[in-house]
Every structure is written in structure tokens, then in C-alpha cells.
Design a protein around this motif. Structure first.
Motif, PDB file in Angstrom:
ATOM      1  N   GLU A  88       9.201  37.429  37.664  1.00 31.35           N
ATOM      2  CA  GLU A  88       9.911  36.171  37.433  1.00 31.35           C
ATOM      3  C   GLU A  88      11.160  36.458  36.446  1.00 31.35           C
ATOM      4  OE1 GLU A  88       8.466  32.504  37.943  1.00 31.35           O
ATOM      5  OE2 GLU A  88       6.820  33.234  39.500  1.00 31.35           O
ATOM      6  N   VAL A  89      12.262  36.734  36.817  1.00 28.54           N
ATOM      7  CA  VAL A  89      13.218  36.860  35.983  1.00 28.54           C
ATOM      8  C   VAL A  89      14.538  35.913  36.312  1.00 28.54           C
ATOM      9  CG1 VAL A  89      12.929  39.346  35.444  1.00 28.54           C
ATOM     10  CG2 VAL A  89      14.307  38.846  37.248  1.00 28.54           C
ATOM     11  N   ALA A  90      15.463  35.688  35.051  1.00 26.35           N
ATOM     12  CA  ALA A  90      16.573  34.994  35.364  1.00 26.35           C
ATOM     13  C   ALA A  90      17.386  35.680  36.719  1.00 26.35           C
ATOM     14  CB  ALA A  90      17.027  34.747  34.092  1.00 26.35           C
ATOM     15  N   ALA A  91      18.028  34.711  37.504  1.00 27.27           N
ATOM     16  CA  ALA A  91      19.209  35.503  38.062  1.00 27.27           C
ATOM     17  C   ALA A  91      20.061  36.026  37.441  1.00 27.27           C
ATOM     18  CB  ALA A  91      19.440  34.390  39.104  1.00 27.27           C
ATOM     19  N   PRO A  92      20.786  36.890  37.967  1.00 26.71           N
ATOM     20  CA  PRO A  92      22.040  37.435  37.529  1.00 26.71           C
ATOM     21  C   PRO A  92      23.066  36.509  37.549  1.00 26.71           C
ATOM     22  CG  PRO A  92      21.489  38.754  39.590  1.00 26.71           C
ATOM     23  CD  PRO A  92      20.322  37.567  39.370  1.00 26.71           C
ATOM     24  N   VAL A  93      23.774  36.632  36.159  1.00 23.05           N
ATOM     25  CA  VAL A  93      24.943  35.901  36.146  1.00 23.05           C
ATOM     26  C   VAL A  93      26.069  36.720  36.388  1.00 23.05           C
ATOM     27  CG1 VAL A  93      25.955  34.374  34.191  1.00 23.05           C
ATOM     28  CG2 VAL A  93      23.338  34.464  34.525  1.00 23.05           C
ATOM     29  N   PRO A  94      26.839  36.216  37.087  1.00 22.97           N
ATOM     30  CA  PRO A  94      28.448  36.904  37.217  1.00 22.97           C
ATOM     31  C   PRO A  94      29.329  36.627  36.056  1.00 22.97           C
ATOM     32  CG  PRO A  94      28.276  34.818  38.702  1.00 22.97           C
ATOM     33  CD  PRO A  94      26.915  34.988  37.835  1.00 22.97           C
ATOM     34  N   ASN A  95      30.040  37.715  35.758  1.00 29.26           N
ATOM     35  CA  ASN A  95      31.277  37.626  34.748  1.00 29.26           C
ATOM     36  C   ASN A  95      32.620  37.340  35.115  1.00 29.26           C
ATOM     37  OD1 ASN A  95      31.059  40.141  35.559  1.00 29.26           O
ATOM     38  ND2 ASN A  95      31.060  40.960  33.154  1.00 29.26           N
ATOM     39  N   TYR A  96      32.705  37.801  36.494  1.00 25.35           N
ATOM     40  CA  TYR A  96      34.188  37.642  37.118  1.00 25.35           C
ATOM     41  C   TYR A  96      34.038  37.175  38.538  1.00 25.35           C
ATOM     42  CZ  TYR A  96      36.313  40.411  33.606  1.00 25.35           C
ATOM     43  OH  TYR A  96      36.797  40.831  32.112  1.00 25.35           O
ATOM     44  N   GLU A  97      35.027  36.728  39.141  1.00 27.79           N
ATOM     45  CA  GLU A  97      35.189  35.968  40.526  1.00 27.79           C
ATOM     46  C   GLU A  97      36.445  36.999  41.101  1.00 27.79           C
ATOM     47  OE1 GLU A  97      34.703  31.929  41.866  1.00 27.79           O
ATOM     48  OE2 GLU A  97      36.790  32.138  41.732  1.00 27.79           O
ATOM     49  N   ILE A  98      36.232  37.511  42.232  1.00 28.78           N
ATOM     50  CA  ILE A  98      37.267  38.155  42.906  1.00 28.78           C
ATOM     51  C   ILE A  98      37.501  37.270  44.186  1.00 28.78           C
ATOM     52  CG2 ILE A  98      37.911  40.174  44.259  1.00 28.78           C
ATOM     53  CD1 ILE A  98      36.213  41.692  42.360  1.00 28.78           C
ATOM     54  N   ARG A  99      38.801  36.944  44.544  1.00 34.61           N
ATOM     55  CA  ARG A  99      39.373  36.069  45.828  1.00 34.61           C
ATOM     56  C   ARG A  99      40.061  37.127  46.406  1.00 34.61           C
ATOM     57  NH1 ARG A  99      38.230  30.507  45.847  1.00 34.61           N
ATOM     58  NH2 ARG A  99      37.162  29.895  43.855  1.00 34.61           N
ATOM     59  N   VAL A 100      40.039  36.967  47.646  1.00 36.49           N
ATOM     60  CA  VAL A 100      41.023  37.652  48.510  1.00 36.49           C
ATOM     61  C   VAL A 100      41.631  36.692  49.635  1.00 36.49           C
ATOM     62  CG1 VAL A 100      41.248  39.639  50.535  1.00 36.49           C
ATOM     63  CG2 VAL A 100      39.498  39.987  48.452  1.00 36.49           C
ATOM     64  N   LYS A 101      42.768  36.600  49.956  1.00 40.37           N
ATOM     65  CA  LYS A 101      43.129  35.562  50.864  1.00 40.37           C
ATOM     66  C   LYS A 101      44.472  36.543  51.589  1.00 40.37           C
ATOM     67  CE  LYS A 101      45.141  30.955  51.694  1.00 40.37           C
ATOM     68  NZ  LYS A 101      45.327  29.909  50.972  1.00 40.37           N
ATOM     69  N   GLY A 102      44.441  36.345  52.952  1.00 40.15           N
ATOM     70  CA  GLY A 102      45.536  36.758  53.934  1.00 40.15           C
ATOM     71  C   GLY A 102      45.267  36.862  55.333  1.00 40.15           C
ATOM     72  N   GLN A 103      46.120  37.327  56.140  1.00 39.85           N
ATOM     73  CA  GLN A 103      45.805  37.606  57.529  1.00 39.85           C
ATOM     74  C   GLN A 103      44.533  38.132  57.692  1.00 39.85           C
ATOM     75  OE1 GLN A 103      49.089  39.426  59.514  1.00 39.85           O
ATOM     76  NE2 GLN A 103      48.009  39.355  61.541  1.00 39.85           N
ATOM     77  N   ASP A 104      43.775  37.396  58.856  1.00 38.97           N
ATOM     78  CA  ASP A 104      42.571  37.895  59.249  1.00 38.97           C
ATOM     79  C   ASP A 104      42.770  39.319  60.015  1.00 38.97           C
ATOM     80  OD1 ASP A 104      39.772  38.101  59.566  1.00 38.97           O
ATOM     81  OD2 ASP A 104      40.080  37.373  61.596  1.00 38.97           O
ATOM     82  N   ARG A 105      42.067  40.429  59.431  1.00 37.82           N
ATOM     83  CA  ARG A 105      41.978  41.491  60.111  1.00 37.82           C
ATOM     84  C   ARG A 105      40.739  42.382  59.871  1.00 37.82           C
ATOM     85  NH1 ARG A 105      46.007  41.892  56.557  1.00 37.82           N
ATOM     86  NH2 ARG A 105      47.687  41.999  57.974  1.00 37.82           N
ATOM     87  N   MET A 106      40.273  43.203  60.534  1.00 34.13           N
ATOM     88  CA  MET A 106      39.013  44.082  60.580  1.00 34.13           C
ATOM     89  C   MET A 106      39.080  44.919  59.154  1.00 34.13           C
ATOM     90  SD  MET A 106      37.589  45.275  63.998  1.00 34.13           S
ATOM     91  CE  MET A 106      38.736  46.523  64.192  1.00 34.13           C
ATOM     92  N   GLY A 107      37.997  45.075  58.587  1.00 39.66           N
ATOM     93  CA  GLY A 107      37.953  45.959  57.318  1.00 39.66           C
ATOM     94  C   GLY A 107      38.134  45.449  55.954  1.00 39.66           C
ATOM     95  N   ILE A 108      38.519  44.199  55.808  1.00 39.71           N
ATOM     96  CA  ILE A 108      38.808  43.627  54.509  1.00 39.71           C
ATOM     97  C   ILE A 108      37.389  43.408  53.704  1.00 39.71           C
ATOM     98  CG2 ILE A 108      39.482  41.451  53.295  1.00 39.71           C
ATOM     99  CD1 ILE A 108      41.416  40.789  55.508  1.00 39.71           C
TER     100      ILE A 108
END
Length: 192
Positions: A88-108
């Protein structure tokens, strides 16, 4: 000794799925813990961490999930976690957020996650969506990832790598620090 299990369930969008699954968790004498529930396409998905002190909890959960599978439109699986996985350990806490946005295509997702893995950046959460608009015939892909960037990773170098990725996949990629809410909470508590 407390035992831990993960229940994964997928089903058509029918009112009462959560009630069905949680009823069986309760009937098996298990406690409902961390959970993630969302729609993927037109299906409702659940991932639930459950705990129990009963010795036969796994067999009971498995039997109940088999019954749910037969009697409903749900695909349900129970995963038994090894004791080493359940400290029982605390859940990991993120320190950054990454956002991606664009035309839908394979492999992103592959290219983004591959870059992060090569830099030993841990993805804690990821959400993706494909949005359709009557004004634009091309669907738009969006991705939001909460990540842990180790102190050893140079932030400027990371930004340049993400910019190069954005050019390569013809998308917009952003990196934003996540406020440390635990620090804010401790400051507030200390001020009382």
C-alpha cells in the motif's frame, strides 16, 4: 492478510453496469478501491482495484464475474495481484502534462510514448480522443498525458525533442508543469 484484485469490465452502454459490478464486489465481501470508468467508442469500460481479507475471495469473485458474463452483455475479467504488487503505497504524482493535438493519423501515440520511454519518462495517465466536426471533414486527434519527468531529464532538451516530434507528426505538442498540490496543502496546514 489483505488480498488485492483488479476487475476489468467492458460492455455496451446500458444503464446500471456500475451497479451490476459493484453488487457482485460487495456480495463477494470485497472492498471497492481505486477505479477508472469511461466510454471508449460506444462501450463503457471499468477498471477497479478491489481488496478482501477473505481466503476464498478470488474464487468467489471469479464465479460472480463468470455469472455476470453469462447473464449480461459484459466482458468481465478478474486479475489476482501478487502480494509484492500490492504494497500500500501512494499513487505516483505527475509533475508535467503533455498535450498533443492535430489531424488524426496512425502512429501518434506510438511515437510520443516511444520518445517518453527513451527519456525514462513515466506515463501515469493518458486520455485520447478523436473528434469529428461537420465543418471539417478531417478528424482531429487529441491526447493528454500526465507524466513524471525525472530530475535527470533536461527540461529544455525535452521541449526541443517534443517540438521536433510535433514537426514530424504535423501536430501541436505542449509540455506544462503540474502544480504540486501536496506542497500547497502542507503550506495551508502549517499556517493554522
Amino acid at each position: 492478510m489483505k488480498k488485492h484484485f483488479i476487475i476489468a469490465a467492458v460492455g455496451a452502454n446500458i444503464t446500471g453496469i456500475v451497479a451490476q459490478v459493484s453488487k457482485e464486489i460487495y456480495a463477494a465481501g470485497c472492498n471497492f478501491g481505486d477505479a477508472s470508468m469511461t466510454f471508449l467508442g460506444n462501450h463503457f469500460t471499468l477498471m477497479i482495484l478491489v481488496t478482501s481479507e477473505k481466503t476464498d475471495a478470488y474464487e468467489d469473485l471469479k464465479t460472480r464475474c463468470d455469472t455476470l458474463r453469462r447473464e449480461s452483455d459484459l466482458s468481465v475479467t478478474v486479475f489476482k495481484l501478487a502480494e509484492t504488487e500490492t504494497a500500500e503505497v501512494a499513487a505516483p504524482v505527475p509533475n508535467y502534462e503533455i498535450r498533443v493535438k492535430g489531424q488524426d493519423r496512425m502512429g501518434i501515440v506510438y511515437r510520443t510514448s516511444q520518445l517518453l520511454a527513451s527519456l525514462r519518462i513515466n506515463i501515469i495517465e493518458m486520455e485520447t480522443a478523436v473528434e469529428y466536426s461537420k465543418d471539417d471533414p478531417l478528424p482531429v486527434f487529441t491526447m493528454r498525458s500526465a507524466v513524471i519527468v525525472p530530475e535527470t531529464v533536461n527540461r529544455e532538451m525535452l521541449r526541443k525533442e517534443l517540438e521536433a516530434l510535433a514537426e514530424n507528426i504535423y501536430d501541436t505538442v505542449s509540455l506544462t508543469p503540474v502544480p504540486d498540490t501536496t506542497r500547497e496543502i502542507s503550506k495551508k496546514e502549517g499556517g493554522r
